[in-house]
Motif scaffolding. Structure first.
Motif, PDB file in Angstrom:
ATOM      1  N   GLU A  40       0.837  -1.199   0.000  1.00 16.56           N
ATOM      2  CA  GLU A  40       0.000   0.000   0.000  1.00 16.56           C
ATOM      3  C   GLU A  40       0.874   1.252   0.000  1.00 16.56           C
ATOM      4  O   GLU A  40       2.085   1.175   0.098  1.00 16.56           O
ATOM      5  N   ALA A  41       0.221   2.395  -0.068  1.00 16.66           N
ATOM      6  CA  ALA A  41       0.857   3.722  -0.026  1.00 16.66           C
ATOM      7  C   ALA A  41       1.677   4.012  -1.277  1.00 16.66           C
ATOM      8  O   ALA A  41       2.665   4.739  -1.225  1.00 16.66           O
ATOM      9  N   ALA A  42       1.259   3.454  -2.412  1.00 13.33           N
ATOM     10  CA  ALA A  42       1.888   3.790  -3.685  1.00 13.33           C
ATOM     11  C   ALA A  42       1.218   5.043  -4.237  1.00 13.33           C
ATOM     12  O   ALA A  42       0.029   5.257  -4.051  1.00 13.33           O
ATOM     13  N   LYS A  43       1.999   5.859  -4.931  1.00 11.38           N
ATOM     14  CA  LYS A  43       1.462   7.058  -5.581  1.00 11.38           C
ATOM     15  C   LYS A  43       0.814   6.626  -6.896  1.00 11.38           C
ATOM     16  O   LYS A  43       1.396   5.854  -7.661  1.00 11.38           O
ATOM     17  N   VAL A  44      -0.404   7.120  -7.150  1.00 17.71           N
ATOM     18  CA  VAL A  44      -1.119   6.804  -8.387  1.00 17.71           C
ATOM     19  C   VAL A  44      -1.367   8.104  -9.140  1.00 17.71           C
ATOM     20  O   VAL A  44      -1.884   9.063  -8.577  1.00 17.71           O
ATOM     21  N   PHE A  53      -2.858  10.541  -6.237  1.00 13.98           N
ATOM     22  CA  PHE A  53      -3.545   9.820  -5.174  1.00 13.98           C
ATOM     23  C   PHE A  53      -2.589   8.824  -4.525  1.00 13.98           C
ATOM     24  O   PHE A  53      -1.548   8.511  -5.079  1.00 13.98           O
ATOM     25  N   THR A  54      -2.971   8.316  -3.344  1.00  8.78           N
ATOM     26  CA  THR A  54      -2.197   7.295  -2.643  1.00  8.78           C
ATOM     27  C   THR A  54      -3.098   6.103  -2.371  1.00  8.78           C
ATOM     28  O   THR A  54      -4.221   6.268  -1.889  1.00  8.78           O
ATOM     29  N   THR A  55      -2.591   4.906  -2.675  1.00 11.30           N
ATOM     30  CA  THR A  55      -3.392   3.686  -2.489  1.00 11.30           C
ATOM     31  C   THR A  55      -3.475   3.305  -1.023  1.00 11.30           C
ATOM     32  O   THR A  55      -2.552   3.589  -0.275  1.00 11.30           O
ATOM     33  N   PRO A  56      -4.573   2.667  -0.632  1.00 14.93           N
ATOM     34  CA  PRO A  56      -5.790   2.403  -1.396  1.00 14.93           C
ATOM     35  C   PRO A  56      -6.633   3.671  -1.496  1.00 14.93           C
ATOM     36  O   PRO A  56      -6.618   4.514  -0.605  1.00 14.93           O
ATOM     37  N   THR A  57      -7.378   3.777  -2.600  1.00 13.77           N
ATOM     38  CA  THR A  57      -8.195   4.966  -2.827  1.00 13.77           C
ATOM     39  C   THR A  57      -9.329   4.634  -3.796  1.00 13.77           C
ATOM     40  O   THR A  57      -9.356   3.552  -4.374  1.00 13.77           O
ATOM     41  N   THR A  58     -10.218   5.581  -3.960  1.00 18.97           N
ATOM     42  CA  THR A  58     -11.281   5.477  -4.950  1.00 18.97           C
ATOM     43  C   THR A  58     -11.163   6.672  -5.876  1.00 18.97           C
ATOM     44  O   THR A  58     -11.128   7.812  -5.422  1.00 18.97           O
ATOM     45  N   LEU A  59     -11.075   6.402  -7.176  1.00 16.14           N
ATOM     46  CA  LEU A  59     -11.002   7.464  -8.170  1.00 16.14           C
ATOM     47  C   LEU A  59     -12.398   7.707  -8.734  1.00 16.14           C
ATOM     48  O   LEU A  59     -13.134   6.761  -9.002  1.00 16.14           O
ATOM     49  N   ASN A  60     -12.759   8.959  -8.915  1.00 16.83           N
ATOM     50  CA  ASN A  60     -14.041   9.319  -9.514  1.00 16.83           C
ATOM     51  C   ASN A  60     -13.732   9.861 -10.909  1.00 16.83           C
ATOM     52  O   ASN A  60     -13.380  11.024 -11.069  1.00 16.83           O
ATOM     53  N   LEU A  61     -13.860   8.988 -11.925  1.00 12.67           N
ATOM     54  CA  LEU A  61     -13.405   9.310 -13.274  1.00 12.67           C
ATOM     55  C   LEU A  61     -14.573   9.498 -14.241  1.00 12.67           C
ATOM     56  O   LEU A  61     -15.618   8.862 -14.092  1.00 12.67           O
ATOM     57  N   GLU A  62     -14.364  10.360 -15.233  1.00 11.14           N
ATOM     58  CA  GLU A  62     -15.370  10.562 -16.272  1.00 11.14           C
ATOM     59  C   GLU A  62     -15.489   9.300 -17.116  1.00 11.14           C
ATOM     60  O   GLU A  62     -14.481   8.699 -17.487  1.00 11.14           O
ATOM     61  N   ARG A  63     -16.709   8.936 -17.437  1.00 11.85           N
ATOM     62  CA  ARG A  63     -16.972   7.720 -18.205  1.00 11.85           C
ATOM     63  C   ARG A  63     -16.571   7.841 -19.674  1.00 11.85           C
ATOM     64  O   ARG A  63     -16.466   6.850 -20.373  1.00 11.85           O
TER      65      ARG A  63
END
Length: 171
Positions: A40-44, A53-63
């Motif tokens: 964990e704690a990888a940069k995304v 972002f830093t894992t774990p996380t949730t990304l809110n991305l355009e479809r």
């Protein structure tokens, strides 16, 4: 004009704008993607860019876009992950069935009729080296004329280095 006929006419006039853009109503223009890494704690980072972002996380991305995710952590090789968008099965049919062409326009413009897949991104990062430390360590051996005649002084350019000395043969 009777009451049931007026109600039917009212429904025909008012229903399309209310249910227009089925994709927007059933999911919206953005989608949540769960992102994890081991460790964990990888940069995304995302491409196209949406932030860091830093894992774990949730990304809110355009479809409406495809995304390339890059995972980075010190001491590990970077990892890459692809998310692709594609049209959701029934949204276009629902738009045509309930709104005619009225619902297609906003769903197409916002990408709401799309879905990102996969819905989770999980990567395992590969460790570059087994121990943290410098890339190179210089070791010096100085053989002296001590009491025994075979005393040796061993030093290293990095503290905490363990040196193992074994005899190579008899003299």
């Amino acid at each position: 004009m009777g009451y049931p006929r007026r109600l039917s006419l009212l429904c025909v006039v008012l229903l399309p704008p209310v249910v227009a853009a089925c994709g927007l109503m059933f999911g919206g223009a953005h989608q949540s993607i769960q992102v994890q890494s081991s460790p964990e704690a990888a940069k995304v980072t995302t491409s196209p860019p949406t932030g860091e972002f830093t894992t774990p996380t949730t990304l809110n991305l355009e479809r409406k876009s495809d995304y390339a995710l890059t995972f980075e952590k010190a001491g590990y090789s970077p990892a890459h992950f692809q998310l692709q968008h594609h049209m959701r099965g029934g949204i276009l049919a629902l738009d045509i069935l309930f709104t005619g062409l009225l619902g297609i326009i906003p769903d197409a413009a916002t990408g709401a009729w799309n879905k990102l897949s996969p819905e989770t991104a999980t990567v395992v990062l590969t460790k570059i080296s087994m121990v943290d430390g410098p890339d190179q360590i210089n070791v010096g051996i100085h053989v002296g004329n001590g009491v025994q005649g075979d005393d040796a002084l061993i030093d290293a350019s990095s503290p905490g280095v363990t040196v193992r000395v074994e005899p190579v043969g008899k003299r």
